[in-house]
Design an enzyme around this catalytic site. Structure first.
Site, short mmCIF file in Angstrom:
data_model
loop_
_atom_site.label_atom_id
_atom_site.label_comp_id
_atom_site.label_asym_id
_atom_site.label_seq_id
_atom_site.Cartn_x
_atom_site.Cartn_y
_atom_site.Cartn_z
N GLY A 79 7.44 -4.31 8.40
CA GLY A 79 6.35 -4.46 7.42
C GLY A 79 6.61 -3.64 6.17
O GLY A 79 5.68 -3.21 5.49
N ALA A 80 7.90 -3.46 5.83
CA ALA A 80 8.25 -2.67 4.64
C ALA A 80 7.83 -3.38 3.36
O ALA A 80 7.73 -2.76 2.30
CB ALA A 80 9.76 -2.41 4.62
N GLY A 111 1.89 -2.69 1.71
CA GLY A 111 1.02 -1.59 2.14
C GLY A 111 1.73 -0.29 2.48
O GLY A 111 2.51 0.25 1.69
N PHE A 112 1.44 0.24 3.66
CA PHE A 112 2.01 1.53 4.08
C PHE A 112 3.54 1.46 4.15
O PHE A 112 4.24 2.43 3.84
CB PHE A 112 1.51 1.95 5.47
N ASP A 131 10.43 -12.51 12.06
CA ASP A 131 9.12 -12.29 12.66
C ASP A 131 9.26 -11.21 13.73
O ASP A 131 10.00 -11.40 14.71
CB ASP A 131 8.63 -13.62 13.27
N ASN A 171 5.55 -0.61 12.00
CA ASN A 171 4.38 -0.57 11.13
C ASN A 171 3.75 -1.95 10.92
O ASN A 171 2.55 -2.05 10.69
CB ASN A 171 4.83 0.03 9.78
N SER A 194 -4.11 2.70 14.88
CA SER A 194 -5.25 2.60 13.94
C SER A 194 -6.38 3.46 14.47
O SER A 194 -6.44 3.76 15.68
CB SER A 194 -5.71 1.14 13.88
N TYR A 246 -8.11 -7.01 17.83
CA TYR A 246 -7.34 -6.04 17.02
C TYR A 246 -7.42 -4.66 17.67
O TYR A 246 -6.39 -3.98 17.85
CB TYR A 246 -7.90 -6.01 15.59
#
Ligand SMILES: NC(=O)c1ccc[n+]([C@@H]2O[C@H](COP(=O)([O-])OP(=O)(O)OC[C@H]3O[C@@H](n4cnc5c(N)ncnc54)[C@H](OP(=O)(O)O)[C@@H]3O)[C@@H](O)[C@H]2O)c1
Length: 271
Positions: A14-15, A18-19, A65, A92, A145, A158
């Site tokens: 997830g680079a 967001g984070f 993915d 992430n 989270s 979630y």
């Protein structure tokens, strides 16, 4: 013992947003690291590479993915073939559907959430553990989270995925004594995570007011790692949820859910 983040080879899922993007910038520009980013959007990855300016060559990316176990195995084989030993894996990547009651969600969406948020972490660790163990400074950081502390209305699947990431990571901490293993608990932060919520200005104001800026979250993660923390809590809302859930979990969850339902914010309208 603290984790030395300087000059590491870091894999960040997830680079592209967001984070993940903020962490990539901090690792490359501030700590002399090489980052291999995983995501699906070439456009977002290229935009991130451009932001790195003269250090662009320290950033490479692969598009796949993270919920696909075979892709992880192929990625591990590619690293081995190229004699690349990663030091640190940051799981992430994640998704969050709009806030809605579980009764109106379908099983397909639930599966996608569990696959993306939980199975990706498990597959990533499965594929990378043998390589990380070859590093003198091996580490794994999984992003859970505040929902792992306090599951609130509208987040059943979630919250389940993030609670499972927390427990998976805590068990790994006890198993893998030669590695640094940490779990991160961010509270609200304004990122694209909420893209499915049709958010209004009021919603954004709520998240910005209560939450923490994404760069501050990324800095907090690196600070926590450097201090060797196993649990890294980011944001005042997450601190509060952690504290209250350890004292009185049910009343705390009920209180947050009540506040959300009575807020009249667009994002919570289906609760
Ligand atoms: N923002 C918050 O308030 C908050 C609070 C607590 C926890 N978190 C957690 O923090 C993590 C990062 O979230 P964020 O807020 O930075 O969200 P974000 O801005 O939406 O970034 C998430 C990234 O994950 C990638 N991704 C999603 N599904 C993927 C898949 N199947 N395969 C590969 N990459 C995938 C996306 O990249 P592509 O578009 O390139 O696929 C995206 O860039 C998530 O695990 C989230 O649950 C966020």
């Amino acid at each position: 013992m603290g984790y030395n983040v300087n000059k590491r080879t870091v894999i960040i899922t997830g680079a592209s947003g967001g984070f993940g993007s903020e962490l990539t910038k901090l690792f490359v520009l501030g700590h002399g690291c090489r980052v291999i980013g995983i995501g699906r959007s070439k456009e977002k990855m290229e935009a991130l590479a451009d932001e790195l300016g003269g250090k662009k060559s320290k950033f490479k990316y692969l598009l796949f993915d993270v919920a696909d176990r075979e892709k992880w195995a192929k990625f591990a084989a590619l690293l081995t073939e190229k004699n690349i030993i990663p030091d640190l894996l940051i799981n992430n990547a994640g998704i969050m559907p709009r806030f809605e009651k579980f009764e109106t969600e379908d099983g397909e969406l639930a599966k996608r959430i569990i696959d993306t948020n939980l199975m990706s972490v498990i597959y990533g660790c499965e594929a990378m553990l043998p390589l990380l163990k070859k590093s003198k400074q091996g580490g794994i950081v999984n992003i859970a989270s505040s929902a792992a502390f306090s599951p609130v209305a509208g987040t059943a699947v979630y919250s389940a995925s993030k609670g499972a990431v927390k427990n998976f990571t805590m068990a790994l901490c006890e198993e893998e004594e030669s590695l640094y293993v940490g779990c991160v608990f961010p509270g609200f932060s304004k990122t694209d995570l909420f893209r499915d919520n049709n958010m209004t200005d009021n919603d954004f104001q709520f998240i910005s007011g209560l939450g923490t800026d994404k760069k501050t979250v990324a800095e907090g993660i690196i600070r926590g790692m450097t201090a060797g923390k196993k649990l890294i809590v980011c944001g005042k809302d997450s601190y509060l949820m952690n504290a209250m859930s350890s004292v009185a979990p049910s009343p705390a969850n009920a209180l947050y859910s009540k506040i959300m339902k009575s807020s009249e914010l667009e994002m919570f309208k289906d609760l």
